[in-house]
Scaffold this motif. Sequence first.
Motif, PDB file in Angstrom:
ATOM      1  N   ARG A 211       0.856  -1.184   0.000  1.00  0.00           N
ATOM      2  CA  ARG A 211       0.000   0.000   0.000  1.00  0.00           C
ATOM      3  C   ARG A 211       0.895   1.237   0.000  1.00  0.00           C
ATOM      4  N   ALA A 212       1.264   1.675  -1.194  1.00  0.00           N
ATOM      5  CA  ALA A 212       2.104   2.874  -1.327  1.00  0.00           C
ATOM      6  C   ALA A 212       1.236   4.124  -1.184  1.00  0.00           C
ATOM      7  N   SER A 213       1.888   5.269  -1.026  1.00  0.00           N
ATOM      8  CA  SER A 213       1.210   6.565  -0.877  1.00  0.00           C
ATOM      9  C   SER A 213       0.189   6.531   0.259  1.00  0.00           C
ATOM     10  N   THR A 214       0.523   5.824   1.327  1.00  0.00           N
ATOM     11  CA  THR A 214      -0.382   5.707   2.470  1.00  0.00           C
ATOM     12  C   THR A 214       0.405   5.950   3.754  1.00  0.00           C
ATOM     13  N   ALA A 215       0.214   7.118   4.318  1.00  0.00           N
ATOM     14  CA  ALA A 215       0.902   7.474   5.558  1.00  0.00           C
ATOM     15  C   ALA A 215       0.031   7.078   6.737  1.00  0.00           C
ATOM     16  N   VAL A 216       0.478   6.103   7.505  1.00  0.00           N
ATOM     17  CA  VAL A 216      -0.266   5.681   8.689  1.00  0.00           C
ATOM     18  C   VAL A 216      -0.171   6.781   9.739  1.00  0.00           C
ATOM     19  N   GLY A 217      -1.328   7.177  10.242  1.00  0.00           N
ATOM     20  CA  GLY A 217      -1.397   8.311  11.154  1.00  0.00           C
ATOM     21  C   GLY A 217      -2.021   9.512  10.498  1.00  0.00           C
ATOM     22  N   ARG A 218      -1.969   9.529   9.162  1.00  0.00           N
ATOM     23  CA  ARG A 218      -2.566  10.639   8.415  1.00  0.00           C
ATOM     24  C   ARG A 218      -3.616  10.119   7.429  1.00  0.00           C
ATOM     25  N   ASP A 219      -3.224   9.236   6.508  1.00  0.00           N
ATOM     26  CA  ASP A 219      -4.167   8.695   5.523  1.00  0.00           C
ATOM     27  C   ASP A 219      -5.022   7.573   6.110  1.00  0.00           C
ATOM     28  N   ILE A 220      -4.500   6.887   7.084  1.00  0.00           N
ATOM     29  CA  ILE A 220      -5.233   5.871   7.836  1.00  0.00           C
ATOM     30  C   ILE A 220      -4.809   6.007   9.284  1.00  0.00           C
ATOM     31  N   SER A 221      -5.760   6.026  10.184  1.00  0.00           N
ATOM     32  CA  SER A 221      -5.418   6.247  11.592  1.00  0.00           C
ATOM     33  C   SER A 221      -4.805   4.998  12.201  1.00  0.00           C
ATOM     34  N   ALA A 222      -4.049   5.209  13.251  1.00  0.00           N
ATOM     35  CA  ALA A 222      -3.447   4.081  13.959  1.00  0.00           C
ATOM     36  C   ALA A 222      -4.524   3.181  14.555  1.00  0.00           C
ATOM     37  N   ALA A 223      -5.632   3.775  15.005  1.00  0.00           N
ATOM     38  CA  ALA A 223      -6.717   2.979  15.578  1.00  0.00           C
ATOM     39  C   ALA A 223      -7.331   2.071  14.523  1.00  0.00           C
ATOM     40  N   ASP A 224      -7.537   2.581  13.319  1.00  0.00           N
ATOM     41  CA  ASP A 224      -8.084   1.766  12.236  1.00  0.00           C
ATOM     42  C   ASP A 224      -7.146   0.608  11.904  1.00  0.00           C
ATOM     43  N   LEU A 225      -5.865   0.904  11.895  1.00  0.00           N
ATOM     44  CA  LEU A 225      -4.889  -0.143  11.570  1.00  0.00           C
ATOM     45  C   LEU A 225      -4.923  -1.263  12.603  1.00  0.00           C
ATOM     46  N   ARG A 226      -4.975  -0.893  13.858  1.00  0.00           N
ATOM     47  CA  ARG A 226      -5.025  -1.903  14.921  1.00  0.00           C
ATOM     48  C   ARG A 226      -6.316  -2.708  14.877  1.00  0.00           C
ATOM     49  N   ALA A 227      -7.400  -2.051  14.473  1.00  0.00           N
ATOM     50  CA  ALA A 227      -8.684  -2.749  14.404  1.00  0.00           C
ATOM     51  C   ALA A 227      -8.732  -3.739  13.246  1.00  0.00           C
ATOM     52  N   ARG A 228      -8.014  -3.443  12.172  1.00  0.00           N
ATOM     53  CA  ARG A 228      -8.074  -4.273  10.968  1.00  0.00           C
ATOM     54  C   ARG A 228      -7.062  -5.413  10.970  1.00  0.00           C
ATOM     55  N   TYR A 229      -5.998  -5.296  11.768  1.00  0.00           N
ATOM     56  CA  TYR A 229      -4.924  -6.289  11.725  1.00  0.00           C
ATOM     57  C   TYR A 229      -4.676  -6.883  13.103  1.00  0.00           C
ATOM     58  N   ASP A 230      -4.280  -8.144  13.099  1.00  0.00           N
ATOM     59  CA  ASP A 230      -4.018  -8.838  14.361  1.00  0.00           C
ATOM     60  C   ASP A 230      -2.714  -8.380  15.010  1.00  0.00           C
ATOM     61  N   ALA A 231      -1.775  -7.891  14.224  1.00  0.00           N
ATOM     62  CA  ALA A 231      -0.501  -7.389  14.749  1.00  0.00           C
ATOM     63  C   ALA A 231       0.006  -6.294  13.825  1.00  0.00           C
ATOM     64  N   VAL A 232       0.793  -5.400  14.383  1.00  0.00           N
ATOM     65  CA  VAL A 232       1.367  -4.279  13.630  1.00  0.00           C
ATOM     66  C   VAL A 232       2.862  -4.227  13.897  1.00  0.00           C
ATOM     67  N   VAL A 233       3.644  -4.105  12.822  1.00  0.00           N
ATOM     68  CA  VAL A 233       5.097  -3.952  12.940  1.00  0.00           C
ATOM     69  C   VAL A 233       5.459  -2.545  12.485  1.00  0.00           C
ATOM     70  N   LEU A 234       6.092  -1.792  13.356  1.00  0.00           N
ATOM     71  CA  LEU A 234       6.544  -0.440  13.022  1.00  0.00           C
ATOM     72  C   LEU A 234       7.989  -0.515  12.562  1.00  0.00           C
ATOM     73  N   ALA A 235       8.201  -0.252  11.282  1.00  0.00           N
ATOM     74  CA  ALA A 235       9.542  -0.275  10.689  1.00  0.00           C
ATOM     75  C   ALA A 235       9.719   0.980   9.846  1.00  0.00           C
ATOM     76  N   THR A 236       9.439   2.111  10.461  1.00  0.00           N
ATOM     77  CA  THR A 236       9.397   3.386   9.742  1.00  0.00           C
ATOM     78  C   THR A 236      10.768   4.007   9.519  1.00  0.00           C
ATOM     79  N   GLY A 237      11.788   3.440  10.139  1.00  0.00           N
ATOM     80  CA  GLY A 237      13.122   4.005  10.003  1.00  0.00           C
ATOM     81  C   GLY A 237      13.327   5.203  10.910  1.00  0.00           C
ATOM     82  N   ALA A 238      14.545   5.699  10.926  1.00  0.00           N
ATOM     83  CA  ALA A 238      14.892   6.896  11.703  1.00  0.00           C
ATOM     84  C   ALA A 238      15.056   8.046  10.718  1.00  0.00           C
ATOM     85  N   THR A 239      13.983   8.772  10.492  1.00  0.00           N
ATOM     86  CA  THR A 239      13.997   9.816   9.460  1.00  0.00           C
ATOM     87  C   THR A 239      13.931  11.228  10.027  1.00  0.00           C
TER      88      THR A 239
END
Length: 495
Positions: A212-240
């Motif tokens: 899912r490109a062009s999708t910023a989690v926290g802006r284009d999809i909320s963190a709450a929605d992500l947690r509700a839709r998936y059984d687990a979440v891996v944050l690998a956003t890098g140090a930017t």
Amino acid sequence: MADPKGFMTTPRQEWARRPVEERVRDWDEVYVPGALLPIISKQADRCMDCGVPFCHDACPLGNLIPEWNDLVSREDWKAASERLHATNNFPEFTGRLCPAPCEAGCVLAINQPAVTIKNVECAIADRAWEEGFTPARPPERLSGRTVAVVGSGPTGLAAAQQLTRAGHTVAVFEKDDRIGGLMRYGIPEFKMEKRHLERRIAQMLAEGTKFRASTAVGRDISAADLRARYDAVVLATGATAWRELPAPGRELHGIHQAMVYLPLSNRVCEGDLEVSPLSAAGKHVVIVGGGDTGADCLGTAVRQGAASVTQLDIYAQPGAERDEDVEPWPTYPKVYRLSAAHEEARDLRTAPAADADARLFAASTLRFTGDAEGHVRELHLVEVDARREPVPGTDRVLPADLVLLALGFNGPDQEDGLVDQLGLVLQPRGTIARDDGFATNVPGVFAAGDAARGQSLIVWAIAEGRAVAAAVDRYLMGTSQLPAPVAPGDRPMRV
């Protein structure tokens, strides 16, 4: 051990680079195409198959280096590929981009030039693709569990591939318009052509990973929605979250962060732009920062036709040999290294005032001055001692029409709101806090790679991706057969 005397009879020979005058006129990889395979079997012969191979410990992936060296020396490329891919999802990436701490830990390096481990690795990976030894490996059955991976750099891709192959349904979310993270828009084409990245993405798609490109989690999809839709979440956003330089004159036009400059150049190579709006063409360029990102800016500015390019490094110039008292074998030593970009700058004399190649060592920026229109024109610097204290009487002025800041990164970028929406606990240095199992303070949310470890090497990023995949698999299924090469607290080998 195919040749017991190989390390005594065969000198080290590295992958030849193309002539400087040729390669700076294009964006292709700097190495001579096809020049590696004719020499690599004899180079693999130099491996001594040590009783205690310290290269294993020096590599966070635990690559089975003596095993695939022996197989390459016998030209059993298929078996070598199997042993290499057993511990590394993306050896064509590390074979081009990793600074090879494994070579610093090579036992032969105690008193001779190390085995060309990185070159052997790259040769195996490229040959594997040519011969079809790396087919897609979709899972035999699905687990019914879903995982969201946020970030598509080496950590996110490694975690996603491992979890997909374990049978989970995985979606990778990337805020940029293309998948790849830093490898896509941070690494210049001359260091790694993006066809290598595209090939792995195609493999992962065939295995079932969703992107899912062009999708910023926290802006284009909320963190709450992500947690509700998936059984687990891996944050690998890098140090930017890049570090700033609070020097007088920083507000002048023409002073930019390296990670604003480099992606624009990569977009030219992708065909999105005809010319970078931050091109160095005809300009006097000064790069503040002596690391790999600064070297990437250097090679890019040279190819864009800069009038001059100088790179400032606050550290003193290191020696040519390892200081055994400070950094004994098998640790990774700080020695003078000549990257392809520095070789180009040296041969083209891009910085006549530099100490070596394009670098000014032990140099600290004092301030910037500009013209009447508010554009930077000069950088004022001073030499510093080992304590980074200014040395009196060493002030200098460099012409500077374009200044690039390559000072490293503090942690994940928080502008998208992901950290706040999840309520993540952060470490004092800005990285995401996690326990010994890669779990954050939020149930079902895990963190890996530079976002949690801090700025590190690509080999550590892939190792963390593989390890967090094992942790997530265990969280979802109660047990896991996936390998976990590193723990969150592991660090590079040091005294």
